[in-house]
Design a protein around this motif. Structure first.
Motif, mmCIF file in Angstrom:
data_model
loop_
_atom_site.group_PDB
_atom_site.id
_atom_site.type_symbol
_atom_site.label_atom_id
_atom_site.label_comp_id
_atom_site.label_asym_id
_atom_site.label_seq_id
_atom_site.Cartn_x
_atom_site.Cartn_y
_atom_site.Cartn_z
ATOM 1 N N THR A 153 2.585 39.481 79.156
ATOM 2 C CA THR A 153 2.757 39.123 77.991
ATOM 3 C C THR A 153 2.209 39.591 77.324
ATOM 4 O O THR A 153 1.630 40.810 76.342
ATOM 5 C CB THR A 153 2.033 37.199 77.618
ATOM 6 N N LEU A 154 3.537 39.659 75.861
ATOM 7 C CA LEU A 154 3.368 40.356 74.418
ATOM 8 C C LEU A 154 2.656 39.217 73.639
ATOM 9 O O LEU A 154 3.786 38.309 73.727
ATOM 10 C CB LEU A 154 4.256 41.373 73.983
ATOM 11 N N ARG A 155 1.583 39.137 73.224
ATOM 12 C CA ARG A 155 1.297 38.770 72.036
ATOM 13 C C ARG A 155 1.678 38.652 70.736
ATOM 14 O O ARG A 155 1.663 40.221 70.691
ATOM 15 C CB ARG A 155 -0.415 37.817 72.344
ATOM 16 N N GLY A 156 1.396 38.078 69.592
ATOM 17 C CA GLY A 156 1.523 38.949 68.505
ATOM 18 C C GLY A 156 2.751 38.065 67.295
ATOM 19 O O GLY A 156 3.967 38.635 67.905
ATOM 20 N N PRO A 157 2.573 38.775 66.093
ATOM 21 C CA PRO A 157 4.380 38.421 65.430
ATOM 22 C C PRO A 157 5.183 40.233 65.878
ATOM 23 O O PRO A 157 4.801 41.061 65.783
ATOM 24 C CB PRO A 157 4.201 38.761 63.946
ATOM 25 N N ILE A 158 6.057 39.401 66.430
ATOM 26 C CA ILE A 158 7.537 40.443 67.185
ATOM 27 C C ILE A 158 8.424 39.917 66.454
ATOM 28 O O ILE A 158 8.955 38.940 65.704
ATOM 29 C CB ILE A 158 7.578 40.228 68.823
ATOM 30 N N LEU A 159 9.575 41.365 65.997
ATOM 31 C CA LEU A 159 10.812 41.490 65.207
ATOM 32 C C LEU A 159 10.359 39.733 64.010
ATOM 33 O O LEU A 159 11.078 39.554 64.113
ATOM 34 C CB LEU A 159 11.696 40.769 66.922
ATOM 35 N N SER A 160 9.998 40.100 63.833
ATOM 36 C CA SER A 160 9.223 39.240 62.256
ATOM 37 C C SER A 160 8.934 38.046 62.931
ATOM 38 O O SER A 160 9.487 37.086 61.755
ATOM 39 C CB SER A 160 10.432 39.389 60.897
ATOM 40 N N ASP A 161 8.553 37.432 64.396
ATOM 41 C CA ASP A 161 9.123 35.913 64.656
ATOM 42 C C ASP A 161 9.807 35.508 65.037
ATOM 43 O O ASP A 161 9.963 34.253 64.090
ATOM 44 C CB ASP A 161 7.314 35.345 63.681
ATOM 45 N N THR A 162 11.415 36.370 64.788
ATOM 46 C CA THR A 162 12.411 35.722 64.702
ATOM 47 C C THR A 162 12.118 34.729 65.718
ATOM 48 O O THR A 162 11.354 34.688 67.194
ATOM 49 C CB THR A 162 13.685 36.404 65.385
ATOM 50 N N PRO A 163 12.607 32.978 65.551
ATOM 51 C CA PRO A 163 12.937 31.967 66.314
ATOM 52 C C PRO A 163 13.365 32.265 67.259
ATOM 53 O O PRO A 163 13.801 31.805 68.234
ATOM 54 C CB PRO A 163 13.771 31.180 65.476
ATOM 55 N N VAL B 257 12.409 34.418 69.778
ATOM 56 C CA VAL B 257 12.086 35.428 70.683
ATOM 57 C C VAL B 257 11.078 34.497 70.779
ATOM 58 O O VAL B 257 10.502 34.112 70.599
ATOM 59 C CB VAL B 257 11.018 36.349 70.053
ATOM 60 N N ASN B 258 10.682 33.955 72.565
ATOM 61 C CA ASN B 258 10.274 32.730 72.717
ATOM 62 C C ASN B 258 9.380 33.173 73.838
ATOM 63 O O ASN B 258 8.985 34.986 74.234
ATOM 64 C CB ASN B 258 11.019 31.633 73.074
ATOM 65 N N ALA B 259 9.072 32.893 75.247
ATOM 66 C CA ALA B 259 7.986 32.829 76.313
ATOM 67 C C ALA B 259 8.428 33.727 76.766
ATOM 68 O O ALA B 259 7.706 34.721 77.598
ATOM 69 C CB ALA B 259 7.451 31.941 76.455
ATOM 70 N N THR C 53 18.144 31.483 74.328
ATOM 71 C CA THR C 53 18.671 31.368 73.164
ATOM 72 C C THR C 53 19.837 32.608 73.215
ATOM 73 O O THR C 53 20.961 32.485 72.110
ATOM 74 C CB THR C 53 17.464 32.097 72.228
ATOM 75 N N HIS C 54 20.342 33.186 74.465
ATOM 76 C CA HIS C 54 21.501 33.732 74.623
ATOM 77 C C HIS C 54 21.357 35.122 73.511
ATOM 78 O O HIS C 54 22.267 35.901 73.567
ATOM 79 C CB HIS C 54 22.356 33.078 74.194
ATOM 80 N N GLY C 55 19.898 35.315 73.194
ATOM 81 C CA GLY C 55 20.198 36.627 72.696
ATOM 82 C C GLY C 55 19.845 37.845 73.182
ATOM 83 O O GLY C 55 19.357 37.923 74.978
ATOM 84 N N THR C 56 20.952 39.059 72.888
ATOM 85 C CA THR C 56 19.876 40.318 74.493
ATOM 86 C C THR C 56 19.319 41.180 73.612
ATOM 87 O O THR C 56 18.539 41.296 71.925
ATOM 88 C CB THR C 56 21.316 40.806 74.032
ATOM 89 N N GLN D 160 14.836 46.359 70.085
ATOM 90 C CA GLN D 160 16.186 44.980 69.718
ATOM 91 C C GLN D 160 16.739 44.065 70.182
ATOM 92 O O GLN D 160 16.289 44.075 71.507
ATOM 93 C CB GLN D 160 17.229 46.803 69.432
ATOM 94 N N VAL D 161 16.892 43.302 69.110
ATOM 95 C CA VAL D 161 17.468 42.214 69.710
ATOM 96 C C VAL D 161 18.542 41.934 69.167
ATOM 97 O O VAL D 161 18.545 42.042 67.568
ATOM 98 C CB VAL D 161 16.136 40.467 69.324
ATOM 99 N N THR D 162 20.007 41.382 69.791
ATOM 100 C CA THR D 162 20.417 40.785 69.054
ATOM 101 C C THR D 162 21.029 39.688 69.177
ATOM 102 O O THR D 162 21.577 39.104 70.325
ATOM 103 C CB THR D 162 21.775 41.945 69.444
ATOM 104 N N LEU D 163 21.130 38.666 68.627
ATOM 105 C CA LEU D 163 21.820 37.455 68.290
ATOM 106 C C LEU D 163 22.775 36.691 67.430
ATOM 107 O O LEU D 163 22.349 37.381 66.140
ATOM 108 C CB LEU D 163 19.951 36.701 68.259
ATOM 109 N N ASP D 164 23.682 36.034 67.691
ATOM 110 C CA ASP D 164 24.830 35.955 66.739
ATOM 111 C C ASP D 164 25.288 36.974 66.173
ATOM 112 O O ASP D 164 26.529 36.696 64.963
ATOM 113 C CB ASP D 164 24.280 34.428 65.067
ATOM 114 N N GLY D 165 25.306 38.244 66.815
ATOM 115 C CA GLY D 165 26.634 39.126 66.040
ATOM 116 C C GLY D 165 25.375 40.685 65.368
ATOM 117 O O GLY D 165 25.626 41.101 64.748
ATOM 118 N N ASN D 166 23.938 40.129 64.660
ATOM 119 C CA ASN D 166 23.408 40.426 64.189
ATOM 120 C C ASN D 166 22.067 40.975 64.720
ATOM 121 O O ASN D 166 21.384 40.544 65.879
ATOM 122 C CB ASN D 166 22.059 39.480 63.076
#
Length: 177
Positions: free
Chosen positions: A87-97, A99-101, A127-130, A152-158
């Protein structure tokens, strides 16, 4: 004579390509990774104590399997269960919602098992995030085994890129610094 020269060059090129494909197809430990220096860190192909690599060594985290272990979108254990998956703990990607468990599990297990500069990808089934995480080099900071990484996370084209450093505290318990 010119034909014979071209034939020799083509033969040499075919030989080099055939042997390069063989070397690329099999994983070989990079020469710059001194396994003895980081003896507490698992080496690909070495016994790691994990029941599964969840696809990490093939470059794709099995997010559905990790989701079943950590309890779905919110996670029975919000940061995952370090006995079953790293598990990776702490703020990840500005704690984008997004990013979950599940993502924390894939990220932690990637940091735990993937060789340096080896990209691991997954799609979160909830979340369907890649995601793509590339662990960089290993280092020792104040006695802790750490890894630099880019994600890198891609969510809703962002697309949201991040670079960071995480340190290992115990079996599969990674913390952002």
């Amino acid at each position: 004579m010119a034909k014979r020269g071209k034939l020799v060059v083509l033969s040499i090129a075919a030989f080099v390509l055939a042997h390069a494909a063989t070397a690329i197809g099999s994983w070989q430990s990079p020469g710059y990774w001194n396994a003895f220096k980081y003896s507490g860190m698992p080496v690909l192909g070495q016994e790691t104590g994990w029941s599964s690599d969840y696809g990490i060594v093939r470059g794709r985290c099995n997010a559905r399997m990790v989701s079943a272990l950590v309890g779905g979108p919110r996670g029975a254990a919000s940061d995952g269960d370090s006995r079953l998956v790293a598990t990776l703990r702490g703020p990840i990607l500005s704690d984008t919602p997004a990013v979950n468990a599940v993502d924390r599990g894939c990220m932690g297990h990637t940091l735990e098992l993937a060789p340096s500069f080896f990209a691991v990808r997954w799609t979160n089934p909830d979340t369907h995030g890649t995601y793509m995480l590339v662990p960089m080099r290993r280092l020792n900071l104040h006695g802790n085994q750490c890894r630099l990484f880019s994600a890198q996370v891609t969510l809703d084209g962002n697309s949201l890129p991040q670079r960071g450093t995480a340190c290992r505290h115990g079996h599969g318990d990674w913390h952002m610094i």
